[in-house]
Motif scaffolding. Structure first.
Motif, PDB file in Angstrom:
ATOM      1  N   ALA A 453       7.697  30.500  70.669  1.00 31.43           N
ATOM      2  CA  ALA A 453       8.068  29.089  70.703  1.00 31.43           C
ATOM      3  C   ALA A 453       9.448  28.924  70.082  1.00 31.43           C
ATOM      4  O   ALA A 453       9.757  29.553  69.061  1.00 31.43           O
ATOM      5  CB  ALA A 453       7.043  28.246  69.953  1.00 31.43           C
ATOM      6  N   PHE A 454      10.301  28.098  70.692  1.00 35.45           N
ATOM      7  CA  PHE A 454      11.648  27.842  70.198  1.00 35.45           C
ATOM      8  C   PHE A 454      11.808  26.346  69.950  1.00 35.45           C
ATOM      9  O   PHE A 454      11.649  25.546  70.889  1.00 35.45           O
ATOM     10  CB  PHE A 454      12.703  28.324  71.213  1.00 35.45           C
ATOM     11  CG  PHE A 454      12.664  29.794  71.467  1.00 35.45           C
ATOM     12  CD1 PHE A 454      13.432  30.667  70.704  1.00 35.45           C
ATOM     13  CD2 PHE A 454      11.868  30.331  72.469  1.00 35.45           C
ATOM     14  CE1 PHE A 454      13.410  32.026  70.931  1.00 35.45           C
ATOM     15  CE2 PHE A 454      11.841  31.691  72.702  1.00 35.45           C
ATOM     16  CZ  PHE A 454      12.617  32.537  71.923  1.00 35.45           C
ATOM     17  N   LEU A 455      12.103  25.974  68.707  1.00 33.41           N
ATOM     18  CA  LEU A 455      12.301  24.576  68.326  1.00 33.41           C
ATOM     19  C   LEU A 455      13.788  24.380  68.035  1.00 33.41           C
ATOM     20  O   LEU A 455      14.353  25.048  67.165  1.00 33.41           O
ATOM     21  CB  LEU A 455      11.458  24.226  67.100  1.00 33.41           C
ATOM     22  CG  LEU A 455       9.958  24.596  67.185  1.00 33.41           C
ATOM     23  CD1 LEU A 455       9.245  24.148  65.929  1.00 33.41           C
ATOM     24  CD2 LEU A 455       9.324  23.975  68.419  1.00 33.41           C
ATOM     25  N   ASP A 456      14.423  23.431  68.770  1.00 32.98           N
ATOM     26  CA  ASP A 456      15.872  23.265  68.688  1.00 32.98           C
ATOM     27  C   ASP A 456      16.272  22.413  67.495  1.00 32.98           C
ATOM     28  O   ASP A 456      15.564  21.463  67.115  1.00 32.98           O
ATOM     29  CB  ASP A 456      16.403  22.602  69.956  1.00 32.98           C
ATOM     30  CG  ASP A 456      16.165  23.447  71.190  1.00 32.98           C
ATOM     31  OD1 ASP A 456      16.205  22.895  72.282  1.00 32.98           O
ATOM     32  OD2 ASP A 456      15.936  24.664  71.025  1.00 32.98           O
ATOM     33  N   CYS A 457      17.448  22.752  66.943  1.00 33.90           N
ATOM     34  CA  CYS A 457      18.085  21.908  65.934  1.00 33.90           C
ATOM     35  C   CYS A 457      19.594  22.105  66.083  1.00 33.90           C
ATOM     36  O   CYS A 457      20.241  22.764  65.272  1.00 33.90           O
ATOM     37  CB  CYS A 457      17.615  22.262  64.516  1.00 33.90           C
ATOM     38  SG  CYS A 457      18.313  21.200  63.237  1.00 33.90           S
ATOM     39  N   ALA A 458      20.150  21.542  67.191  1.00 33.04           N
ATOM     40  CA  ALA A 458      21.593  21.625  67.395  1.00 33.04           C
ATOM     41  C   ALA A 458      22.271  20.725  66.370  1.00 33.04           C
ATOM     42  O   ALA A 458      21.836  19.578  66.149  1.00 33.04           O
ATOM     43  CB  ALA A 458      21.941  21.189  68.813  1.00 33.04           C
ATOM     44  N   PHE A 459      23.343  21.221  65.744  1.00 26.64           N
ATOM     45  CA  PHE A 459      23.936  20.482  64.633  1.00 26.64           C
ATOM     46  C   PHE A 459      25.445  20.618  64.658  1.00 26.64           C
ATOM     47  O   PHE A 459      26.009  21.454  65.358  1.00 26.64           O
ATOM     48  CB  PHE A 459      23.384  21.005  63.303  1.00 26.64           C
ATOM     49  CG  PHE A 459      23.735  22.442  63.015  1.00 26.64           C
ATOM     50  CD1 PHE A 459      24.870  22.782  62.292  1.00 26.64           C
ATOM     51  CD2 PHE A 459      22.929  23.467  63.486  1.00 26.64           C
ATOM     52  CE1 PHE A 459      25.183  24.097  62.043  1.00 26.64           C
ATOM     53  CE2 PHE A 459      23.249  24.796  63.241  1.00 26.64           C
ATOM     54  CZ  PHE A 459      24.376  25.106  62.518  1.00 26.64           C
ATOM     55  N   PHE A 460      26.091  19.746  63.882  1.00 27.94           N
ATOM     56  CA  PHE A 460      27.534  19.811  63.694  1.00 27.94           C
ATOM     57  C   PHE A 460      27.870  19.267  62.324  1.00 27.94           C
ATOM     58  O   PHE A 460      27.180  18.381  61.800  1.00 27.94           O
ATOM     59  CB  PHE A 460      28.277  19.014  64.770  1.00 27.94           C
ATOM     60  CG  PHE A 460      29.779  19.026  64.576  1.00 27.94           C
ATOM     61  CD1 PHE A 460      30.508  20.139  64.908  1.00 27.94           C
ATOM     62  CD2 PHE A 460      30.431  17.939  64.023  1.00 27.94           C
ATOM     63  CE1 PHE A 460      31.876  20.174  64.724  1.00 27.94           C
ATOM     64  CE2 PHE A 460      31.795  17.963  63.830  1.00 27.94           C
ATOM     65  CZ  PHE A 460      32.521  19.077  64.173  1.00 27.94           C
ATOM     66  N   GLY A 461      28.940  19.777  61.731  1.00 25.92           N
ATOM     67  CA  GLY A 461      29.442  19.286  60.459  1.00 25.92           C
ATOM     68  C   GLY A 461      30.622  20.120  60.032  1.00 25.92           C
ATOM     69  O   GLY A 461      30.828  21.229  60.511  1.00 25.92           O
ATOM     70  N   SER A 462      31.422  19.586  59.162  1.00 23.08           N
ATOM     71  CA  SER A 462      32.571  20.315  58.629  1.00 23.08           C
ATOM     72  C   SER A 462      32.724  19.924  57.162  1.00 23.08           C
ATOM     73  O   SER A 462      32.963  18.745  56.862  1.00 23.08           O
ATOM     74  CB  SER A 462      33.844  19.959  59.397  1.00 23.08           C
ATOM     75  OG  SER A 462      34.949  20.669  58.909  1.00 23.08           O
ATOM     76  N   PRO A 463      32.506  20.892  56.221  1.00 22.78           N
ATOM     77  CA  PRO A 463      32.229  22.319  56.428  1.00 22.78           C
ATOM     78  C   PRO A 463      30.920  22.569  57.172  1.00 22.78           C
ATOM     79  O   PRO A 463      30.070  21.694  57.268  1.00 22.78           O
ATOM     80  CB  PRO A 463      32.157  22.882  54.999  1.00 22.78           C
ATOM     81  CG  PRO A 463      32.775  21.859  54.138  1.00 22.78           C
ATOM     82  CD  PRO A 463      32.570  20.540  54.787  1.00 22.78           C
ATOM     83  N   LEU A 464      30.780  23.795  57.685  1.00 20.37           N
ATOM     84  CA  LEU A 464      29.610  24.157  58.464  1.00 20.37           C
ATOM     85  C   LEU A 464      28.340  23.993  57.637  1.00 20.37           C
ATOM     86  O   LEU A 464      28.214  24.559  56.559  1.00 20.37           O
ATOM     87  CB  LEU A 464      29.746  25.616  58.914  1.00 20.37           C
ATOM     88  CG  LEU A 464      28.725  26.106  59.933  1.00 20.37           C
ATOM     89  CD1 LEU A 464      28.900  25.395  61.251  1.00 20.37           C
ATOM     90  CD2 LEU A 464      28.881  27.609  60.130  1.00 20.37           C
TER      91      LEU A 464
END
Length: 1199
Positions: A453-464
């Motif tokens: 099973a794959f649960l997504d958590c696409a994210f963005f931010g700076s700093p990483l």
């Protein structure tokens, strides 16, 4: 602990991209996701997304469209330059720019000429964060000019002459495609004799009468403008009077013996050779000092054109085309040089950094010649661009340190040489953004049990940001050994189970904030076919039914589909499908095949298949099948030097179609009677074109093959001897190895007679020193496989080659092989030999390597000779056999294991090459330290008395040092076989006898005895013995328990002669007699005899009387290891001579048993008791009083 991820430079595999959003987050190059919500308020420099090609050829009949698209936040504005100056589109009414884009449209259809707008254009996209620029786009208008008017005279030739019909098309843009046709627009046939060259001319190697015609027309097709131009027709007349004689080949193109060709990397390299001659020449291609690249080499135009696609610098070199006919051969060498326009090694990538971070832009390209790297910032050369203190330029790299928001910019890297250029934009965007999760909230994932099973958590931010996952409303932590967290934030459950169902929370954090998101996971049961369709055999016209029963998760929708031979069922009313069955009525032959039941849900699918075989209602007699009859009427036609055509007539196939024919050949000249495989052809073919080798006397035969096997061979064909030719190949397995210090033996695998290609096979053997300037020395030898060069220096590298030749000529130039002249014994011994003693049995030896020049051969390794010269404890010298240990390669140290402690050793070291050993190094002596001794050789107990025992022993066979003392430990054993207190006694090392006094009488003792050196205590030996009884009572050595050593017999007083014992035995005999009478009376009365009950309860099949030996116990030998010596006797353990009655069972033994089996009497009335062991306690617990298990005690137990 909670599951946490820190960024790494890694992405998920492509196979998992269907399940998850691939978003690789990199600390050094953070890519901004193209998420519309994110881009609404995220500032980003411009990026060129689409542009016209660098070399843009336009159609003058259509409007000109020059593309330039870019993205950025805020949206970028666009401007253009033309020929290096600003292009003001507002001043030209024919030019418009697309709204929100930089794409230009030039409306030349209404008014204007395409030639007016030719030039070099460049687009710039700019916003507040920087400026990106396009490539230089060169606009040129396509051209398709007409042929110039010319008057072409008819051409008259004699049959056999060569001919070139010129085309010379007009120069167009792009260049036209050339082809030759007649007035009827039919392409002219081409062959090895007639073909079109790369320049468009039509070449005839020799003309024939049928080549005469008046309409040879050259056409030029200009694809860009979709127009075709034609040249004036050319008339050719061929006269058959006085035809040309046969002649060897000459080249029509290229001219001379050599030419040059230059091509760019990545293009198609086309080399052409067209020859004339009679008969028509055949063209061959080779690459000097190399081979043509496999999978990239193609032959065009009847092998007159050699093409290599995706050409690289490695393809540079000399290529040779060879034209041959029966009268001779010529060759032309084309020297090819591959240049290269710039190409990327590392193209610069966009950087997204947070304030204060560091980063780098790398622009690395290659080419031939090496390209020059130049940097621009926002379209301006970096030398004149505004200064940025965070930026440092180092050749092809820009290094950023402690960036700030003002450091945002778009950088351009230009790599150029004389053949072209590369331009790449890469922005540096300095952002300070708190974490954002891009995956939709409350997303539901459904997965089949036991799958990942794959649960997504696409994210963005700076700093990483860093990512953490939790499960459940209470935030229970996830364990790393169960879950896998990928770099893009996706959580993987490798094997999802029912208990994996639930709510999962993804948390993203950086120093500017935190964001979280919940997703839900449901686990579904897998779909299974619990009743599969089964194989069926039915007759024509009957009905068949296949069953397919499926079980699935009730929350999923199930669909069941039936397939026949992996395709849909025929649209026939005879096929009926209900819930679990497929029914086929009125079965015919076409219904036979494989039927598959496919069960599908939205998450998975399964299938099962069965085969239906349809048979006739009444079987018919089967035909007789057999292998084919052999072919016959073999005939050879079209006999050429290297080929011949073989034809034959097939034999009967015997009711099984012939699938193929196998052709074999016999080399009558070289290997008569031996048949070899030539080729195979399909069973429908009765002719074959066979490739032949020169100077072979061929005979052929054919065999037919069907499903049952192959036929007998046909009769052999007529013989055909091919013409001789020079060898095609050289001998293989060429080696140069010396057998003596002053020679070089050159060996090779000779060519076979089949490979010789002609008579007089010989070999040209050549050699020279590798590192010298000498010319090659050559000698021609007969058909042998070895040649010895004498008088060579010792072990010198040589270059060797062997070329085959025969009476016709030489084989191609052979490959060069490196070898060595002979080896000699090494001259020098290893120096500086050092020995380090590691312990009493191990030493380490070091030495300095021998110089390579002194080895005079291939270094095999180093060899250590070592021997034991004398023992430190025994000063008498004696010779010991030398031992040898070899260390492979160039090692300069090694370990010597298995040494004897406290010994004197000597060693030396020698270097070894392929010839043998060199001289020995000076002997080096060393000593091993003391070790622990072995066990004493023997231990005996002699002269037992009432209160003393005397021990005698032999020293250890391997003292391994100087003995310092002996240690004796002993303890008593009582009647229950429990061990008493342990007594420790030290004995001088020079003693071999010791008497123990003040011992208890009639008591059994156990002894532990070992020797000691300065290194410690050695192995022990154990023994047991008993002191004698008082006033003549029995005494002696009892048999030891398992693990004890040999015990010596001691004296025993013969109690059978004592009066008190005789009287006692008489009383016992009388008592036994009374018991027998009572037993007899009770048995006669029918009562149960108690002895039977006792025997049933206590029967022991191992009960045996002890052997008598002069009133003493026999010798007992341990069968266990010394490690068992300290263990007490096991409770209830017995040996074949161990029959003592336990004390708790013996009080009523005589009353219950009468004549008990546990006691025996000698003829003189003396009693021999049995000895039975009771488990001994450990020495520390042995404090109980001991009672000797003597015969008297055994007797008392019966009273």
């Amino acid at each position: 602990m909670q599951l946490k991820i820190m960024p790494k430079k890694k992405c998920l595999s492509a196979g998992r991209a269907l399940l998850i959003l691939i978003l690789c987050q990199m600390l050094s190059a953070l890519e901004v996701p193209l998420d519309p919500k994110l881009l609404e308020d995220l500032v980003q420099p411009p990026t060129i997304t689409q542009q016209s090609p660098k070399d843009y050829i336009i159609d003058p009949r259509e409007n000109i469209v020059i593309q330039c698209e870019a993205k950025g936040k805020p949206p970028p504005s666009f401007s253009w330059t033309r020929n290096g100056t600003h292009f003001d589109i507002d001043k030209d009414p024919l030019v418009t720019m697309k709204t929100g884009s930089g794409t230009l449209t030039i409306n030349i259809m209404s008014d204007g000429k395409a030639e007016t707008y030719e030039g070099v254009y460049q687009c710039t996209a700019r916003n507040e964060r920087g400026a990106a620029i396009s490539n230089n786009i060169v606009i040129r208008s396509s051209r398709s000019p007409l042929w110039t008017k010319e008057k072409l005279e008819p051409m008259t030739l004699r049959s056999g002459q060569s001919l070139v019909l010129p085309c010379r098309p007009p120069m167009g843009l792009p260049p036209p495609i050339i082809f030759w046709m007649d007035n009827s627009f039919q392409r002219l046939p081409q062959s090895e004799r007639v073909s079109q060259g790369l320049n468009g001319d039509l070449y005839f190697s020799n003309v024939l009468p049928e080549d005469a015609r008046e309409d040879y027309i050259c056409y030029a097709r200009f694809n860009h403008t979709q127009t075709i131009q034609q040249k004036q027709p050319i008339s050719v007349k061929v006269t058959s009077a006085k035809p040309h004689r046969e002649r060897p080949p000459t080249f029509l193109t290229p001219e001379g013996n050599a030419s040059r060709k230059e091509e760019l990397r990545g293009n198609v390299l086309s080399l052409e050779c067209i020859a004339e001659g009679l008969p028509t020449p055949i063209i061959y291609w080779i690459k000097e000092d190399g081979t043509l690249p496999i999978n990239r080499t193609f032959y065009r135009n009847f092998k007159k054109t050699l093409q290599i696609i995706q050409v690289t610098e490695a393809d540079s070199g000399n290529y040779q085309c060879i034209a041959k006919n029966t009268l001779g051969a010529i060759h032309h060498t084309i020297s090819v040089t591959v240049k290269a326009a710039p190409y990327w090694i590392i193209a610069p990538q966009n950087l997204v950094l947070s304030p204060g971070e560091d980063g780098t832009l790398i622009c690395r390209a290659n080419g031939n010649p090496k390209p020059r790297i130049s940097w621009l910032s926002n379209g301006v050369p970096i030398e004149i661009a505004p200064d940025d203190p965070s930026r440092k330029i180092d050749g092809d790299t820009i290094i950023f340190s402690n960036v700030q928001e003002r450091s945002s910019s778009v950088y351009q890297c230009n790599a150029s040489n004389e053949y072209g250029y590369l331009l790449a934009n890469a922005f540096v965007n300095v952002l300070a953004e708190p974490p954002r999760i891009l995956t939709s909230a409350n997303t539901l994932y459904q997965v089949i049990a036991d799958r990942p099973a794959f649960l997504d958590c696409a994210f963005f931010g700076s700093p990483l940001p860093s990512i953490e996952w939790f499960k459940g409303a209470k935030g229970s932590a996830l364990r790393e050994d169960i879950y896998i967290l990928h770099e893009n934030g996706t959580l993987e459950i490798p094997v999802a189970q029912k208990d994996s169902t639930g709510t999962y929370t993804c948390v993203a954090r950086n120093k500017l904030g935190m964001a979280k998101n919940e997703v839900h996971l449901e686990i579904k049961d897998p779909t299974r076919i619990i009743k599969q369709p089964e194989y069926a055999v039915v007759q024509r016209g009957s009905t068949v039914s296949f069953e397919c029963k499926v079980k699935h998760d009730h929350t999923l929708i199930l669909t069941v589909t039936w397939l026949k031979d992996h395709s849909e069922l025929p649209s026939d009313g005879r096929f009926t499908v209900d819930k679990d069955h497929l029914v086929v009525a009125d079965v015919n032959d076409d219904d036979g095949g494989t039927y598959t039941c496919v069960a599908n849900t939205t998450l998975d699918n399964v299938s099962a298949s069965a085969v239906l075989s349809v048979v006739a209602p009444t079987p018919t007699p089967a035909p007789i099948y057999d292998v084919p009859n052999p072919p016959f009427d073999l005939e050879l036609t079209d006999q050429l030097d290297r080929s011949v055509q073989l034809s034959w007539t097939p034999g009967d196939d015997n009711n099984s179609p012939i699938t193929k024919f196998i052709i074999e050949y016999e080399d009558v000249m070289h290997e008569a009677g031996l048949w070899h495989h030539q080729t195979e052809v399909p069973g429908t073919q009765t002719t074959a074109q066979l490739k032949l080798s020169p100077y072979v006397n061929y005979a052929f035969r054919v065999m037919a093959v069907n499903s049952l096997g192959r036929s007998l061979p046909s009769e052999a064909s007529e013989q055909y001897l091919t013409k001789a030719a020079e060898p095609d190949k050289n001998p293989t397995a060429v080696e140069g190895l010396g057998s003596e210090p002053d020679n070089l033996v050159i060996t090779w695998k000779p060519l076979s007679g089949f490979e010789s290609n002609g008579p007089g096979l010989q070999y040209k053997v050549s050699w020279r020193q590798k590192d010298g300037d000498d010319e090659w020395t050559s000698v021609v030898v007969a058909n042998v496989s070895k040649y010895i060069v004498s008088g060579t220096p010792t072990f010198v590298p040589y270059l060797v080659k062997v070329q085959a030749l025969n009476d016709v000529g030489f084989a191609p130039e052979p490959a060069v092989v490196m070898g060595h002249s002979g080896e000699d014994l090494p001259m020098v011994a290893p120096g500086n030999v050092r020995v380090s003693v590691v312990n009493s049995t191990l030493a380490e030896v070091h030495w300095d390597p021998v110089p390579l020049k002194s080895i005079r051969g291939h270094l095999q390794g180093y060899r250590i000779y070592y021997w034991k010269a004398q023992s430190s404890s025994n000063r008498n010298r004696r010779h010991i056999e030398k031992k040898i240990l070899t260390f492979q390669g160039s090692k300069t140290h090694g370990m010597l294991p298995g040494l004897e402690p406290f010994s004197h050793y000597t060693l030396n070291v020698r270097v070894v090459n392929g010839k043998g050993e060199g001289p020995a190094s000076p002997d080096r002596a060393f000593h091993t330290p003391e070790g622990v001794p072995s066990a004493p050789s023997s231990l005996k107990i002699v002269n037992p008395t009432l209160d003393s025992l005397t021990l005698e022993w032999d020293p250890p066979s391997h003292p391994n040092g100087i003995l310092t003392e002996y240690t004796l430990k002993y303890q008593p054993i009582n009647s229950t076989h429990e061990l008493g207190p342990l007594i420790d006694l030290k004995i001088p090392a020079n003693k071999t006898r010791w008497t123990l006094k003040n011992l208890n009488f009639s008591t059994r003792y156990k002894f532990y005895f070992y020797a000691q050196t300065a290194a410690g205590s050695g192995s022990q030996i154990t023994e047991e013995a008993v002191t004698t009884v008082d006033e003549g009572k029995m005494a002696g050595i009892l048999p030891p328990d398992v693990g004890a050593g040999k015990a010596m017999a001691s004296r025993q007083v013969d109690i059978a002669t004592q009066g008190w014992f005789i009287g006692l035995m008489c009383a016992v005999a009388l008592l036994i007699l009374i018991l027998l009478i009572v037993c007899f009376i009770r048995r006669n009365k029918g009562g149960k005899y108690p002895v039977k009950e006792k025997e049933d309860a206590h029967a022991d099949p191992e009960i045996q009387p002890m052997k008598e030996d002069d009133g003493t116990f026999g010798e007992y030998r341990s069968l266990e290891s010394d490690a068992e010596d300290h263990k007490p006797l096991k409770k209830g353990s017995r040996t074949p001579s161990d029959r003592t009655v336990k004390k708790e069972d013996s009080d009523d033994s005589l009353v219950d048993y009468g004549e008990g089996v546990n006691g025996q009497f000698n003829e003189d009335g003396s009693f021999i008791g049995q000895y039975s062991g009771k488990k001994e306690k450990e020495p520390a617990e042995g404090n109980e009083s001991s009672e000797a298990p003597s015969p008297v005690n055994a007797m008392n137990s019966f009273v």
